[in-house]
Write an enzyme that holds these catalytic residues in place. Sequence first.
Site, PDB file in Angstrom:
ATOM      1  CB  CYS A  87      -0.948  -0.006   1.177  1.00 36.38           C
ATOM      2  SG  CYS A  87      -2.017  -1.453   1.166  1.00 36.38           S
ATOM      3  CG  HIS A 333      -6.224   1.293  -0.638  1.00 33.72           C
ATOM      4  ND1 HIS A 333      -5.234   2.155  -1.086  1.00 33.72           N
ATOM      5  CD2 HIS A 333      -5.594   0.315   0.057  1.00 33.72           C
ATOM      6  CE1 HIS A 333      -4.061   1.700  -0.672  1.00 33.72           C
ATOM      7  NE2 HIS A 333      -4.242   0.576   0.010  1.00 33.72           N
TER       8      HIS A 333
END
Lengths: 386, 472
Positions: A87, A333
């Site tokens: 991430c 995301h």
Amino acid sequence: MKADAIRDKVAVVGVGCCAFGENWDQAPSDMIVDAAYEAYADAGIEEPQKQIDAVFTGSIYSNKGPHECADALKLFEKPVTMVSNYCATGTDAFRCGVMSVAARLYDTVLVVGYDKPKDRGVAGPSVVMSQVRDLPQTPAGWFALCASTYFEKYGAGREDLARIAVKNHHNGTLAPNSFLKREISVDDALKARMISWPFGLYDCAAQTDGAAAAVITRADLAKSHRDDAPLVKAVTVMAGPNPQKDPGNDFLRWKPTGWAAKVAYEQAGIADPSREIDVAQLHDCFTLTELLSYEDLGFIEKGAAKEHIASGTFELSGELPVNTDGGLKAFGHPTGATGVRMIYENTLQLQGRAGDRQVKDPEIALSHNIGGHPTACGIAILGKGG
Amino acid sequence: MAALLSYGVYVPPTRLNLAQIGGRPPRDGGPEKAVAWNDEDSVTLAVSAGVSCLAGFDRESVDGVLFTTTTQPFQEKQGAALIARALDLPRSVRTADLTGSLRAGLGALRAAADSVAAGSARRVLVVVSDCRMGAPGSAQERSFGDAAAAFLVGEGPGIATLGESFSVSDEIVDVWRTAGDPFVHAWEERFIVQEGYVPRSVEAVRGLLEKTGTAIGDFHKIALYAPDARSHGTVARALGIEGERLQDPLLASVGNSGAAAAPLQLAAAHEAALPGDRLLVLAYGDGAEALELRVEAGIESLDPRRGLGWHHARRRTVSSYAAYQKARGLGTTEYPAAEDPGLSATIHHRERDEDVSLKGQQCQACGAIQFPVQRVCESCFAKDRFELVRLSDRAGKVVTYTLDFFFPTPEPPTIVTITDVDGARVHLQLVDCKPEDVHPGLPVEFVFRRIHSVGGRPNYYWKATPAAEDLS
């Protein structure tokens, strides 16, 4: 590490961000083009093929490598690199670009973060199991593992998490490119279906497609693009042990955030983050991740999140607004895009261009990603330019 | 003389109360059957029985494993080798499966005893396990239950000397399952009882009595396989067995556990046996086989173990018939499309110490125990200075947990923990535990289970389960 190798050497002269969402009718290349050309226009770049010296792109879902971005933008006969770091991928792509400019290898670099998880036909759990020990579980399950321990030690609970979701949902209504533009109540969050205790549906970021881009250049060249280009104060990524097997993990924090913050503050010359940072975009993949980050980044003392959430410290009108655009909660995301989307938001905030969600006169803006199990953290700090 | 040195039993904790099959609420005290959950199968049941059986015995001393079942998870691939690995037995162990027959459990005991008597094996672990499926709505669904039993066979005197046996072989199509069919089928019940089960059982027992010059009254406990309570009574009456001497066939509490049924009763008979007792056990299937044993003084010094009473006490009733159907793969359900690229058999092979034997490693420089196997120490960074250590029989403790409601299981949520084992941290599911009972610090032990079916085949790993000290 040379603490002064980065600070004020590189400027962000243009940013772009496509609309995040379930972009069924867009290919990755469509989103890349939308984000990059917005960044070009922002930087006053009219001939990218001539003006961009190198490209750093970040994605974890793409299996096409850097060529996907190079081909979409027709940026050939120049170095194009793909970065992958969970991430923190977007922040790491930005970091690689910044390092290359600070090292005076290139004058002007394009950073593109993107991902297209919605092309996989998977609605929720997205964990590919390739080993016997891979538990059939979702990232919600990984990030929830600090809850039982943190709640027990500091007396926080699901209501505190819910308030973070409420805040980010609200902020998301003020961001034109966000996916979720809907206010929710604490009660909505508490009553939503359970995903992985203590995370109900509203404690989780959505899965979306998206792309964001930034054009960076040497600080001394920034004025040829625009007068208010923010300067990079710090950028770092940090690897950490897998908390699922780390014998020393206390499950009250995610270690890489604290480690990355220490280095980033040293780079930026920040002694007291709680006073010196004016606005922050934190990795709220789950509400608890944002809560822990307040503390792990030194904004507040360990264990103090509950009272600060209650008093509104991190709301738009608070002392240190966090996730002014609604964060991962409102944008979803798309992993590679997220870190660059945060650079986009912090740039707008520092330039006073953030519209209804504008924070008053920010000077220093921080962005933060944490990912993997989590095992990787990225932090970037920008300062007001001009 | 070859003898039983130890025994172990395992009954999965889940029960389907037979009232639930009709959609009614479970009836207190009513008949029920033990159900292997969706992470259990014949192999995992066998491993649990094996763990119990080997308690107090040096696993290095076991040189043979015989696995008996009619419900192999794999059509081709040995069960005994997997069980031996999960039990962390020596690599040189001789392994074989005896499958496809309801009476192979006694055959395996006989074979183990003969190997020991002949000197070709020292200690043979015999594990018998079954998870037979009856088609929904069938009589078999009501009567079948799942269970396992294990025996360690070696040089006597042990806990019971294995005596004579008598076997009758017969060809009869009474109960069968063809390749590829998940369900056991049966011919008319009266035919089975009158032409198969009753006459062959009586014939085998009488044959044994004649061979050994004994009378039925000489035996203190007689364990009879039986497809149902009625025919169990018929055989008992035909043989003149008085009530006290008849071992409980467990038909209303566990169900007919197939190949495991007679061995399970034999193990149960040992729980109450006294030195000098004589035991007789009968198995049926394409003929019948009877075996006699004499209980030895060693029974009194055997470590206490988890008996049927312990398993009965910890049972729990499944929430619904629908959940039972889901667990057994009988329900219609659309799981999210799994991204199933398969699972690398190469990686599985490389990591079998961790995955199948739950081995971690101990750093020889700093002493830290860690999981999984890795090259550089997490604590002191020493490189390649490790010794493998078995974690599966150690005590663990939950460090933290979450309740995953998202991943599809028959009865959500799935409890997922970080569990500490002597300093090593292991990411494990917690099973056979109510969500409200999990908390940081919960003491746990480890059970061998199916973890998932990535690649279209069962993959096995260990899970945590609340530690139990009570042996009652």
